[in-house]
Design a protein around this motif. Structure first.
Motif, PDB file in Angstrom:
ATOM      1  N   SER A 156       0.805  -1.224   0.000  1.00  0.00           N
ATOM      2  CA  SER A 156       0.000   0.000   0.000  1.00  0.00           C
ATOM      3  C   SER A 156       0.834   1.268   0.000  1.00  0.00           C
ATOM      4  O   SER A 156       0.380   2.310  -0.465  1.00  0.00           O
TER       5      SER A 156
ATOM      6  N   GLN B  15       3.469   0.641  -3.563  1.00  0.00           N
ATOM      7  CA  GLN B  15       2.758   0.216  -4.773  1.00  0.00           C
ATOM      8  C   GLN B  15       3.493  -0.917  -5.499  1.00  0.00           C
ATOM      9  O   GLN B  15       3.126  -1.278  -6.618  1.00  0.00           O
TER      10      GLN B  15
ATOM     11  N   LEU C  55      -4.426  -3.715  -2.208  1.00  0.00           N
ATOM     12  CA  LEU C  55      -3.304  -3.179  -1.453  1.00  0.00           C
ATOM     13  C   LEU C  55      -3.284  -3.759  -0.044  1.00  0.00           C
ATOM     14  O   LEU C  55      -4.311  -3.793   0.640  1.00  0.00           O
TER      15      LEU C  55
ATOM     16  N   ALA D  46      -1.508  -3.342   3.691  1.00  0.00           N
ATOM     17  CA  ALA D  46      -0.760  -2.432   4.554  1.00  0.00           C
ATOM     18  C   ALA D  46       0.179  -3.237   5.435  1.00  0.00           C
ATOM     19  O   ALA D  46      -0.164  -4.336   5.899  1.00  0.00           O
TER      20      ALA D  46
END
Length: 800
Positions: free
Chosen positions: A34, A37, A103, A105
């Protein structure tokens, strides 16, 4: 004049795959970090029903892509996506099965005030290689490339910095996926000089696919340097001080503007004058036992300097040009003071003398490369790459030998010079074409290599006549070796399986000339090298893989060179120009386990080699030993390796690597059968404590059990270090204390037979402190393109 023909060929492949219909469809997506990328490879993707029962599972590819079969029109199904060090995500299956980018984290971000939650894996398993992430090693600051190699699974580095891969001294070393003259002939000095913070990762390719040259019995070690390439510029400057060895500096710079990109790294170190000691011992057994003992004091001083650069130009979306250059220079001045005594069994001195050898060793190497990558409209992954590479290295060795205090010693003072090296031209064509789940690769290559040696010597006649030329020490040796090869390989990626198979054909021609004996050698041979790899994705991101391949070894200049080194007239070393190629056979099975707090990789392999090249020693007249190389060995190596990482707490992590293997080696030399066997191990443990984002502390250690050779081996070797690193904005300070409790280490290598025992014991400087200061500057914003194919002359032998 030799000639060659490189066939330019094109392959047209077509394949029609029909999509599944009915109740079964597929969901596709990409998993990425995240914050950066960047895609996440080997992330776990699990399909569950409404009750949480697992229905299907898979893992993401190197590009973060996953494809998983799902049942259409079933409500409540969901995807659970996870990876170690990241927060898991649960994705309800949407009406559209194209999920786009998902995404993840990092787990650290989810904890707020706690900046570190899980350790980044140091080791990653891919289908054909293990990858050691040097940038994830908190104790790497202030270390050298050689220090990093000690930590890599399947690699063993002894007390004298001799490198082995899977228990074998025959392997290839690459820099950034390409062979380099820098490390082909002189890997020890280059890797001792190169700073670890210039290295992104170290790859161990044990089952190389068909696109790689067949050379390298044990595989390939690929050192990938740091390249933060994007619009703008970025770089770092590091100042180092190694006590007691000397200071060093290295610079890393990357810049990109529009269609042009540049990456540059350079550095060097100064080797201050340090005196070390070693002992030679030989006992000969006959009607009586006689003993040779030599006490040697060696003082070396010099420096090493290296530089590398790569320039890229993206003419348009389909044409990319790159050019590269690498250079290394290492002049060393040495003084050897030797006291030599030869004793009868009674203890009486039969012979003695003192010797002083003022020597010079100069090594230089250069690589030049040019690549053109052509893309195809409508299919960016379909590529045709044309490459050229020129490589050159020269090692010049000079000795001025004077003897005094002689007792029954008649050898005259003498001077000897040997220039040995190689130069080569390489032409290569590579084609790759992904067709849905298939990837097809093919290529052609021609390597034109000349190994050479020019030897001369002088002897002292009298004070009035001085030194005169000694024709017995003169020889010009030319060894022309050409390799012409074709390869074809196929990759298939399914939901849970990945397969890779290929075949490489290599035809070798040899034309050798020895002026001193008026001998010529003209021969040729052809080898077919198959390879097969398979990887199966299990639940929760776990994988199991299998590989089988053959590998080839062609002897290099350091083994072929007929130069007779007489700097020690009792212990003589020389090469053998009559050596023949060797083929190995490797079978490998590995299992990769991913858990919530870490991961582990288990690997078992078996390799056997017939007619291997072995270093052998023979004693003549009880007074002189000759060491050379012969095709006399039969080797078998059974190995089991475990490596992984574990997050003990949010701030404390552990990395480990243990290899246990058993070696059998037999061979007949000089009319006698030799046999040696036994267990070996190399173990490394690394712990890191990060109290906050500024400081990190490390403790690491390793243990290597003895080498096993045809006629002998070595003693065990161990090491440990303490480290501390401080990061303040763009500045990094680090200190590494290696082996603080031991000033010297005694490392012994020996040959043992019924006729004699011979050993060399080195008293190595063991305790040292490495300090470094790094400043980072600049800012980048987007990626710089590089050729995806290029010249990889992994057939050029490395020397330990």
């Amino acid at each position: 004049m030799r000639y060659f023909i490189t066939g330019i060929f094109s392959l047209v492949f077509s394949l029609t795959l029909q999509a599944q219909t009915g109740a079964a469809v597929t969901s596709r997506g990409v998993v990425a970090d995240s914050s950066t990328q960047k895609p996440i490879a080997l992330a776990s993707v699990v399909l569950q029903n409404a009750e949480g029962k697992t229905l299907k599972s898979t893992t993401t590819t190197d590009k973060g892509v996953f494809v998983i079969p799902v049942a259409a029109n079933v409500s409540g199904n969901k995807l659970v996506i996870s990876y170690v060090g990241y927060e898991s995500r649960i994705i309800p299956l949407p009406a559209s099965n194209e999920l786009g980018t998902i995404l993840l984290a990092s787990a650290a971000a989810a904890l707020g005030n706690v900046t570190v939650n899980a350790t980044k894996p140091l080791v990653k398993q891919e289908i054909d290689r293990l990858v050691y992430d040097v940038q994830a090693d908190a104790t790497a600051k202030g270390q050298t490339a050689m220090d990093m190699l000690r930590r890599v699974p399947l690699i063993t580095v002894d007390g004298d910095d001799n490198i082995q891969l899977q228990g074998s001294g025959n392997y290839r070393i690459f820099i950034n996926g390409k062979p380099s003259a820098l490390v082909t002939s002189n890997p020890k000095d280059v890797l001792r000089t190169m700073a670890a913070n210039l290295i992104q990762k170290i790859e161990v390719i044990t089952t190389p696919p068909a696109k790689y040259d067949a050379e390298g019995l044990a595989g390939i070690i690929n050192i990938v340097t740091v390249k933060k390439t994007a619009d703008g510029y970025n770089g770092s400057v590091t100042l180092r001080e190694s006590l007691p060895f000397g200071p060093g500096v290295n610079v890393n710079l990357t810049a990109k503007r529009d269609k042009f990109g540049l990456s540059l790294f350079a550095g060097g170190n100064l080797r201050v004058g340090i005196t070390t000691r070693n002992e030679n011992l030989r006992k000969t057994f006959g009607t009586s036992t006689e003993t040779l003992y030599q006490d040697n004091h060696v003082r070396n001083r010099g420096y090493g300097a290296y530089a590398g650069s790569e320039l890229s130009y993206e003419a348009d979306s389909l044409n990319l040009l790159t050019a590269s250059v690498n250079y290394f220079f290492n002049p060393v001045r040495s003084t050897v003071n030797r006291n030599s005594s030869y004793f009868a069994q009674s203890g009486a001195v039969l012979q003695s003398y003192d010797m002083r050898n003022e020597g010079e060793f100069n090594f230089s190497a250069v690589d030049l490369g040019l690549n053109h990558q052509l893309g195809f409209k409508g299919k960016k992954e379909q590529l045709l790459t044309s490459s050229y590479r020129y490589s050159y290295s020269l090692a010049s060795q000079l000795g001025d030998i004077v003897s005094t205090n002689k007792l029954n010693y008649t050898q005259p003072d003498n001077k000897q010079l040997n220039d040995a090296g190689f130069r080569e031209h390489t032409f290569q064509l590579d084609y790759v074409n992904p067709i849905k789940k298939f990837t097809v690769e093919a290529g052609a290559k021609a390597i034109l290599r000349t190994n050479y040696s020019n030897t001369s010597g002088e002897v002292f006649v009298s004070p009035s006549a001085g030194y005169v030329n000694d024709p017995l020490r003169s020889n010009v040796f030319d060894y022309q070796l050409n390799v012409y090869s074709l390869y074809n390989s196929y990759s298939l990626k399914l939901a849970k399986w990945t397969f890779q198979a290929g075949l490489r054909a290599e035809h070798t021609t040899v034309d050798a000339n020895f002026t001193s004996t008026s001998t010529k050698l003209d021969q040729g041979y052809t080898n077919f090298i198959p390879s097969f790899l398979a990887l199966h994705s299990l639940k929760n991101g776990n994988t199991i893989s299998f590989g089988i391949t053959n590998r080839l070894m062609r002897p290099g200049i350091n083994q072929l060179n007929p130069f007779i080194d007489k700097s020690n007239v009792q212990i003589i070393n020389t090469g053998n120009p009559n050596l023949r190629p060797v083929i190995s056979h490797l079978f490998e099975l590995s299992y990769n386990k991913i858990g919530k707090k870490g991961s582990a990789n288990f690997r078992a392999s078996y390799m056997y080699i017939n007619n291997s090249v072995e270093s052998v020693t023979n004693v003549v007249n009880d007074t002189v030993s000759y060491t050379t190389f012969e095709n006399v060995g039969q080797n078998r190596i059974l190995r089991f390796n475990v490596n992984g990482n574990y997050a003990i707490s949010p701030r404390f992590s552990l990395n480990f690597n243990t290899g246990i293997f058993y070696v059998w080696i037999t061979g007949t030399y000089n009319g006698r059968m030799y046999s040696n066997s036994g267990p070996r191990t190399n173990t490394f443990l690394n712990t890191v404590y990060k109290p906050n984002s500024t400081w990190q502390f490390g403790l690491s250690g390793g243990y290597n059990r003895r080498y096993i050779n045809l006629q002998g081996g070595s003693n065990d070797y161990y090491y440990y270090s303490l480290s501390a690193t401080c990061n303040v904005k763009k500045f990094t300070f680090s200190a590494v204390f290696n082996n603080p409790l031991f000033k010297l280490y005694e490392f012994t290598q020996y040959n043992d037979s019924p006729d004699f025992y011979q050993s060399n014991k080195q008293y190595l400087i063991y305790r040292n402190v490495n300090l470094s200061f790094t400043y980072k500057f600049g800012k980048l914003s987007s990626g710089l393109k590089k050729n995806k194919r290029g010249i990889n002359n992994d057939d050029a032998p490395s020397s330990n």
